[in-house]
Design an enzyme around this catalytic site. Structure first.
Site, PDB file in Angstrom:
ATOM      1  N   CYS A  84       0.756  -1.053  -0.068  1.00  0.00           N
ATOM      2  CA  CYS A  84      -0.054  -0.098  -0.099  1.00  0.00           C
ATOM      3  C   CYS A  84       0.943   1.363  -0.038  1.00  0.00           C
ATOM      4  O   CYS A  84       0.216   2.301  -0.322  1.00  0.00           O
ATOM      5  CB  CYS A  84      -0.946   0.041   1.240  1.00  0.00           C
ATOM      6  N   HIS A 334      -9.103   3.805  -1.282  1.00  0.00           N
ATOM      7  CA  HIS A 334      -7.892   3.181  -1.445  1.00  0.00           C
ATOM      8  C   HIS A 334      -7.515   2.207  -2.624  1.00  0.00           C
ATOM      9  O   HIS A 334      -7.273   1.178  -2.396  1.00  0.00           O
ATOM     10  CB  HIS A 334      -7.701   2.495  -0.036  1.00  0.00           C
TER      11      HIS A 334
END
Length: 392
Positions: A84, A334
């Site tokens: 991420c 996200h």
């Protein structure tokens, strides 16, 4: 060491983009960033690109040259993968390249296509950021991992899990006016507390959504910006990166994130600032507990005090340190490879006074971007400063 200016930003809406490819999304963000900078693709000397799981989501590796082609760039292109934090590491490398004189104009961006994988597929894909031998094979998923971290935090500080709900409410409220956000609707504390549990103590509103999207920014040297008469009032003055053990079982603590602490210390030292100088922050809140750990690692609050910051109004729009005015990962969304770059884009607009939530800030000059990979085995922190006057 050359100063690094942010000359342009571009971002797709975050959410579900059925039928669109990753290259299509990145072309939109990259071209928008170039147009915002008033530059042509031929002006770009390097492309740095963040992506986590293109091979799984689109059966497409070797994305960097493909996505450079999509934007019309004929320059060296490199992909960065750090789960991420893929976007954040790409930004860090681009900053260093400009500082070192290797390039005067760099397009740095990121993309992720996830919604076509479905919830189960995306959850499985995301899990490869954990330790396959000791975590994935044992059935670990990231909701479960962050639930363990949350439980350890609550036990360590004899804290109340209900306080996490205030973080979700704050970030959803911030995203209401963000036209790029995945969720543009407010929720209440009761909504968050009554939602189904995902992995106790975390509920549905404690988790960010699965999103598609892309983001890009143009970084230039100060001399390049001056020579091309670019409107680039925001400068990257500090960058840092930290690493921790990958598996939770190998950590000294489940409720501290030393990778982020290291990244923050490095970035603050480079910029010559402290946490007290920061006016706003975009932090990696993939789960509400992640925002707590981030704000403590960044030095905004002492360990054990970050949990109640939203409830106490310290991180809200009118608080002493507004956090995630964009809505954060929690509500903005996200798309993994794009997140770290999107944080830079949001902060640039906040500091320049062109963001939908700019009215929450009174003449801001310093912003912080905190991007984390996995359970924060990787973390990047960037300091952004408004270094020239902007129009009121």
């Amino acid at each position: 060491m050359a100063n690094v200016r942010i000359a342009g930003t571009g971002m797709t809406a975050f959410g579900e983009h059925a039928g669109r490819t990753g290259r299509d999304l990145f072309a939109e963000a990259g071209i928008d960033a170039l147009e915002d900078a008033q530059l042509d693709p031929d002006d770009i000397e390097e492309l740095y690109y963040g992506n986590f799981m293109g091979e799984l989501a689109e059966h497409q590796g070797h994305q960097a040259p493909l996505f450079a082609e999509a934007v019309g760039i004929d320059a060296p292109a490199t992909r960065f993968e750090a789960a991420c934090a893929s976007g954040g590491t790409a930004v860090r490398a681009a900053v260093q390249a400009v500082r070192n004189g290797e390039a005067d104009a760099v397009l740095v961006g990121g993309t992720e296509r996830m919604t076509d994988m479905g919830t189960a597929g995306a959850t499985d894909g995301l899990s490869i950021a954990a330790d396959d031998l000791y975590e994935i094979k044992a059935g670990m998923t990231f909701p479960g991992a962050y639930a363990l971290m949350a439980s350890a935090y609550l036990d360590a500080y004899d804290a109340d899990a209900d306080d996490l709900a205030h973080i979700a409410v704050k970030n959803h409220d911030n995203a209401v006016v963000n036209e790029k956000a995945h969720f543009q609707s407010a929720i209440t504390v009761e909504d968050a507390l009554e939602a189904p549990r995902v992995a106790s103590p975390l509920g549905l509103y404690d988790a960010c959504p699965i999103s598609d999207g892309a983001a890009a920014v143009v970084l230039t040297s100060e001399s390049f910006a001056a020579d091309h008469d670019l409107d680039a009032p925001v400068t990257v003055t500090g960058t840092g990166q930290g690493t921790d053990n990958l598996a939770l079982q190998d950590r000294e603590s489940l409720y501290r994130t030393p990778a982020a602490e290291t990244a923050a210390e490095t970035a603050y030292a480079e910029a010559g600032i402290t946490a007290e100088d920061v006016d706003c922050a975009e932090v990696h809140d993939c789960f509400t507990i992640a925002e707590v750990l981030a704000t403590e690692s960044l030095g905004f609050f002492e360990p054990g005090e970050g949990l109640t910051a939203a409830k106490d109004g310290k991180t809200t729009r009118d608080g002493s340190i507004p956090v995630n005015l964009s809505g954060g990962l929690k509500a903005k969304g996200h798309p993994v490879g794009a997140t770290g770059v999107a944080q830079i884009a949001e902060l640039t607009k906040l500091l320049a006074g062109t963001h939908a939530r700019s009215d929450a800030l009174d003449d801001p000059s310093v912003g912080i971007a905190h991007n984390a990979g996995g359970t924060v085995a990787t973390a990047t922190v960037h300091v952004l400063e408004r270094t020239t006057e902007v129009d009121a």
